[in-house]
Design an enzyme around this catalytic site. Structure first.
Site, PDB file in Angstrom:
ATOM      1  N   ASN A 306       0.854  -1.194   0.000  1.00  0.00           N
ATOM      2  CA  ASN A 306       0.000   0.000   0.000  1.00  0.00           C
ATOM      3  C   ASN A 306       0.891   1.244   0.000  1.00  0.00           C
ATOM      4  O   ASN A 306       0.896   2.045   0.941  1.00  0.00           O
ATOM      5  CB  ASN A 306      -0.925  -0.022   1.217  1.00  0.00           C
ATOM      6  CG  ASN A 306      -2.135   0.876   1.037  1.00  0.00           C
ATOM      7  OD1 ASN A 306      -2.222   1.632   0.078  1.00  0.00           O
ATOM      8  ND2 ASN A 306      -3.059   0.814   1.974  1.00  0.00           N
ATOM      9  N   HIS A 337      -6.624   2.596  11.702  1.00  0.00           N
ATOM     10  CA  HIS A 337      -7.429   1.465  11.223  1.00  0.00           C
ATOM     11  C   HIS A 337      -8.612   1.149  12.134  1.00  0.00           C
ATOM     12  O   HIS A 337      -9.512   0.423  11.720  1.00  0.00           O
ATOM     13  CB  HIS A 337      -6.547   0.223  11.077  1.00  0.00           C
ATOM     14  CG  HIS A 337      -5.762   0.182   9.804  1.00  0.00           C
ATOM     15  ND1 HIS A 337      -4.543   0.818   9.651  1.00  0.00           N
ATOM     16  CD2 HIS A 337      -6.027  -0.419   8.611  1.00  0.00           C
ATOM     17  CE1 HIS A 337      -4.088   0.607   8.436  1.00  0.00           C
ATOM     18  NE2 HIS A 337      -4.959  -0.125   7.777  1.00  0.00           N
TER      19      HIS A 337
END
Length: 434
Positions: A306, A337
């Protein structure tokens, strides 16, 4: 066919695919001189609003409110204060939304709404764009007319000046996914001449073929995973195979989604072709599959996984931290997250593994000389890296305490333990040498 069903059953993939014709339409309209800069901003903003309502329903308000507040903060605060206040507000809002998910999952013991989960994912991407812009303003890369919102200008003038920010925060090709696009790059594309707009047909076709290939692999691997045992009922070394195959399914899902997001951005003209035309090096695709699957260095895997998010975290946290920057970066990543138990454990474990990776490879590079031993070393560390990544991925994706307990009680815990022991021994050795 199964892969067609699997592709369109994924909700984000479905909405990204539905937005594709509008991305092509935007790119086509950019070829017309009559399609002004203001019209381009409005098209992207309107597309983002429609896509948000279609994908999130009533939860879209959780995206619109922080976007409006971020525009107000950016327009009213000075360069020295804008990043601190926008970061505080955005992360506070996102944390409250994540706590709502915790309340639903762990207290009410109910499955969360699919639209709410899509909203949270989009909110995390909005946090990236908001903090990226605020850092650019703080560092002098983007200039804003501070105090405009308190001036005597008319409402229409305020809205015209705020339109680029609204459009950047909510533009539809990046609303649900995609690598982080900086505000300078976004603005440069909007203001570019019509000759710089466009897309390559073969580049889009190449991405489609990649997505179809990955989806076919997902179908085959899902059949293998569903036919075998899970972590709760696997036996001894069978758990290693379960770990590897399940993590492989997760990785294929990520790769497919990242390429799909890249496909949509490319169709709208925000892909690497625009950088080649303008000389900008800002575009970084999230999926570098070859490097991820062949790397024997966990630190390299971490930088390439990512990629745009990794670069954003490095800029936002790592470069700003004076004490334990690596640990602070992964701790913030767990916060960003959602702070689920598996995520906290997984990201902190990841930080320790990367620290061990630096010391292990530094020691190996100075100690191993012959090429047969180097080849053996690279092979073993590649396998170990992939298994540690799989272990972390199952911890993060499992999220709950029960899933984390099953993972920690399996034979798979031996892989991070090996790196922990080596880290301890090498730190002790380094301390003696110093």
């Amino acid at each position: 066919m199964d892969w067609i069903k699997l592709f369109f059953l994924h909700p984000v993939s479905f909405y990204q695919g539905a937005a594709f014709p509008f991305a092509l339409l935007f790119n086509y309209l950019c070829l017309w001189d009559s399609f002004s800069t203001q019209a381009r901003y409005l098209f992207l903003l309107a597309g983002g609003g429609v896509l948000a309502l279609a994908a999130m329903g009533v939860y879209a308000v959780l995206i619109f409110i922080p976007a409006v507040c971020a525009v107000v903060l950016v327009s009213s605060l000075g360069p020295q204060d804008v990043h601190r206040w926008t970061f505080f507000f955005q992360m506070s809002w996102q944390t409250l939304c994540h706590l709502g998910l915790h309340y639903t999952e762990y207290y009410l013991q109910e499955p969360p709404s699919l639209r709410f989960c899509i909203t949270l994912s989009s909110l995390m991407l909005l946090t990236q764009r908001v903090t990226s812009l605020s850092l650019d303003i703080c560092e002098g890369k983007v200039e804003t007319a501070t105090g405009d919102i308190r001036s005597r200008s008319s409402l229409s003038e305020h809205l015209c000046k705020a339109l680029p920010y609204f459009s950047y925060f909510l533009f539809f090709p990046a609303l649900l996914g995609g690598p982080l696009c900086s505000f300078q790059r976004f603005q440069a594309h909007i203001q570019a001449s019509s000759s710089l707009c466009g897309y390559t047909f073969w580049a889009l076709t190449h991405r489609v073929l990649k997505i179809l290939g990955l989806e076919c692999l997902k179908v085959a691997l899902r059949g293998v995973v569903s036919a075998g045992a899970g972590l709760t009922d696997c036996q001894q070394f069978e758990c290693i195979y379960v770990l590897w195959s399940t993590a492989g399914l997760f990785k294929l899902t990520y790769y497919s989604q990242w390429i799909l997001d890249d496909w949509l951005l490319h169709a709208a003209g925000f892909g690497p072709a625009f950088d080649r035309s303008t000389g900008d090096e800002g575009y970084i695709p999230d999926a570098d599959i070859w490097t991820l699957e062949t790397s024997h260095r966990l630190s390299l895997f971490t930088r390439k996984w990512n990629q745009s998010t990794a670069r954003w975290l490095r800029r936002l946290v790592f470069q700003q931290s004076r004490v334990w920057p690596l640990l602070q970066t992964f701790a913030f990543s767990a916060w960003w997250h959602g702070l689920h138990p598996g995520q906290v454990f997984g990201f902190l474990c990841w930080a320790v593994m990367v620290e061990a990776d630096y010391l292990i490879h530094a020691f190996a590079n100075s100690s191993i000389r012959s090429w047969p031993l180097k080849l053996l070393y690279r092979t073993l560390t590649w396998a170990h890296t992939q298994l540690i990544v799989a272990y972390i991925m199952l911890a993060v994706e499992g999220r709950s305490l029960s899933s984390l307990w099953s993972l920690c009680n399996s034979y798979n815990s031996a892989f991070p333990m090996v790196y922990c022991i080596l880290l301890f021994l090498l730190l002790k050795r380094k301390h003696k040498v110093n």
